[in-house]
Scaffold this active site. Structure first.
Site, PDB file in Angstrom:
ATOM      1  CB  SER A  85      -0.878  -0.005   1.255  1.00  0.00           C
ATOM      2  OG  SER A  85      -1.573   1.221   1.362  1.00  0.00           O
ATOM      3  CB  CYS A  95      -9.646  -1.161   9.383  1.00  0.00           C
ATOM      4  SG  CYS A  95      -8.265  -0.678   8.366  1.00  0.00           S
TER       5      CYS A  95
HETATM    6  C1  LIG Z   1      -3.290  -0.559   6.125  1.00  0.00           C
HETATM    7  C2  LIG Z   1      -3.263  -2.014   5.839  1.00  0.00           C
HETATM    8  C3  LIG Z   1      -4.042  -2.562   4.804  1.00  0.00           C
HETATM    9  C4  LIG Z   1      -5.016  -1.726   3.996  1.00  0.00           C
HETATM   10  O1  LIG Z   1      -4.359  -0.818   3.179  1.00  0.00           O
HETATM   11  P1  LIG Z   1      -5.192   0.292   2.376  1.00  0.00           P
HETATM   12  O2  LIG Z   1      -4.239   0.723   1.300  1.00  0.00           O
HETATM   13  O3  LIG Z   1      -5.496   1.357   3.369  1.00  0.00           O
HETATM   14  O4  LIG Z   1      -6.408  -0.347   1.816  1.00  0.00           O
HETATM   15  C5  LIG Z   1      -3.937  -3.914   4.564  1.00  0.00           C
HETATM   16  N1  LIG Z   1      -3.118  -4.702   5.296  1.00  0.00           N
HETATM   17  C6  LIG Z   1      -2.364  -4.216   6.289  1.00  0.00           C
HETATM   18  C7  LIG Z   1      -1.480  -5.139   7.049  1.00  0.00           C
HETATM   19  C8  LIG Z   1      -2.415  -2.861   6.602  1.00  0.00           C
HETATM   20  O5  LIG Z   1      -1.674  -2.391   7.607  1.00  0.00           O
END
Ligand SMILES: *Cc1c(COP(=O)(O)O)cnc(C)c1O
Length: 375
Positions: A194, A320
């Site tokens: 991400s 989240c």
């Molecule tokens: C933040 C996070 C996500 C989600 O990422 P986004 O780009 O915000 O959808 C998925 N997995 C982990 C381990 C994260 O820390």
């Protein structure tokens, strides 16, 4: 003085990268157009994709650009499940919501196994061996847990899966920039990253998909991303992702050392100031930037509010769960103890922080502790 110590939730967008991306904004074409303007944009996009691929030791065509890690995780899981009649799929009970919820939803239709993490925050590779079936098509396990920082034994897992048909998907969002993420060394079939966890922008991410591996697209339309994800590419944000990955990768040793030093200083100072706490999980098997602490003397919700008022910005766990303080499902899974889950806080550090920042956090925690318990 205020201190943001929640970098696992998100990181600030690197100004240098932002400026570089804005400066290139006049290359505005649609990479799918066949005229000059489109071709210029396509060439740029290809260049960014190559640099993204190189940062994880992959090939450019193995990179699928997505709107973030949530979409990449959905694509990896649903895109694999959708190709099979009666699949069995494995994950863990400490995954990020984007993996966990997707598996939970699919469990109504398919056979799903959630491996249990123990108090050290790790899953047992023997459990994985025992859970594998002849129809297992996917094993999705994160590299670094976003709430505890625990590093899963992914190299051992890959060894177990070497002679099995099941694809190995790794959510490496919290690992990249803090430890090595090399898709060949990890023997990953799929891997998620991400942008906004590595000082890039929000709303951009990627799924690595090993050459020759098939996936059913979840967003359909044009033939973008080799027909694995339709929609005109967000070219500027792809550039930002490439730059953020390159920078995080080349600066990794310095960044992780700094994070480790900050974390160690923080824990030592908490001990010195006699603030009762316990580390959740095995502190020796965790990523450099995350530590999750159990404070038996206060509910996290109270502490977070009190800290917020003094300018310390921190989370109980994953961001989240949209603004609510829920008992962390990760701590709950590890300890099977709801009270502990309600009394735990995640601190996530950055190389941008200084020692005085961690001293400020401890000093404010000490003030709250004394207000509650006198001295
Ligand atoms: C933040 C996070 C996500 C989600 O990422 P986004 O780009 O915000 O959808 C998925 N997995 C982990 C381990 C994260 O820390």
């Amino acid at each position: 003085m205020s201190v943001y110590v929640d970098y696992a939730s998100t990181t600030p967008f690197d100004k240098e990268i932002m400026e570089k991306v804005m400066a290139g904004a006049d290359v505005f074409g649609n990479p799918s157009s066949i005229h000059r303007i489109g071709k210029d944009a396509k060439a740029k996009l290809q260049d960014h994709r190559t640099r993204i691929a190189e940062s994880i030791n992959a090939k450019p065509k193995e990179i699928i650009i997505t709107s973030g890690a949530t979409e990449a995780n959905n694509l990896a899981i649903k895109g694999t499940a959708g190709r099979h009649e009666k699949p069995h799929m494995i994950t863990t009970d400490i995954e990020h919501a984007s993996v966990r919820t997707t598996y939970q939803n699919l469990s109504e239709q398919y056979d799903v196994t959630f491996l249990k993490a123990s108090e050290d925050g790790l899953i047992d590779v023997e459990d994985l061996k025992d859970s594998l079936q002849s129809n297992t098509v996917l094993v999705s396990i994160m590299l670094v847990n976003n709430e505890t920082g625990s590093i899963q034994p992914v190299y051992e897992i890959a060894k177990v899966l070497k002679d099995h048909q099941a694809l190995f998907h790794i959510d490496a969002v919290q690992a990249f920039g803090h430890m090595e993420v090399d898709v060949e060394a990890l023997r990953a079939d799929m891997l998620t990253l991400s942008g906004h966890k590595i000082y890039g922008p929000k709303g951009i991410g990627m799924l690595y998909l090993r050459e020759g591996t098939k996936l059913s697209a979840q967003i359909t339309g044009g033939s973008h991303e080799l027909s694995r994800r339709a929609g005109t590419e967000n070219t500027m944000w792809v550039e930002a992702l490439a730059l953020a990955m390159e920078k995080a990768d080349s600066d990794r040793a310095r960044r992780s050392l700094k994070e480790m030093q900050l974390k160690e200083r923080f824990l030592n100072e908490l001990t010195a100031k006699e603030i009762p706490f316990e580390v959740n999980g095995d502190v020796n098997r965790q990523a450099s930037h995350i530590v999750n602490l159990h404070f038996p003397w206060s509910e996290a919700e109270f502490l977070l509010t009190a800290l917020d008022m003094t300018g310390i910005y921190v989370s109980a766990g994953s961001a989240c769960n949209a603004g609510t303080v829920q008992p962390s499902h990760v701590i709950q899974a590890m300890y099977d103890d709801e009270e502990r889950a309600l009394k735990s806080i995640r601190f996530s550090f950055s190389h941008l922080m200084e020692e005085e920042d961690v001293l400020e956090i401890v000093s404010q925690l000490k003030a709250i502790y004394e207000r509650l318990y006198g001295n």
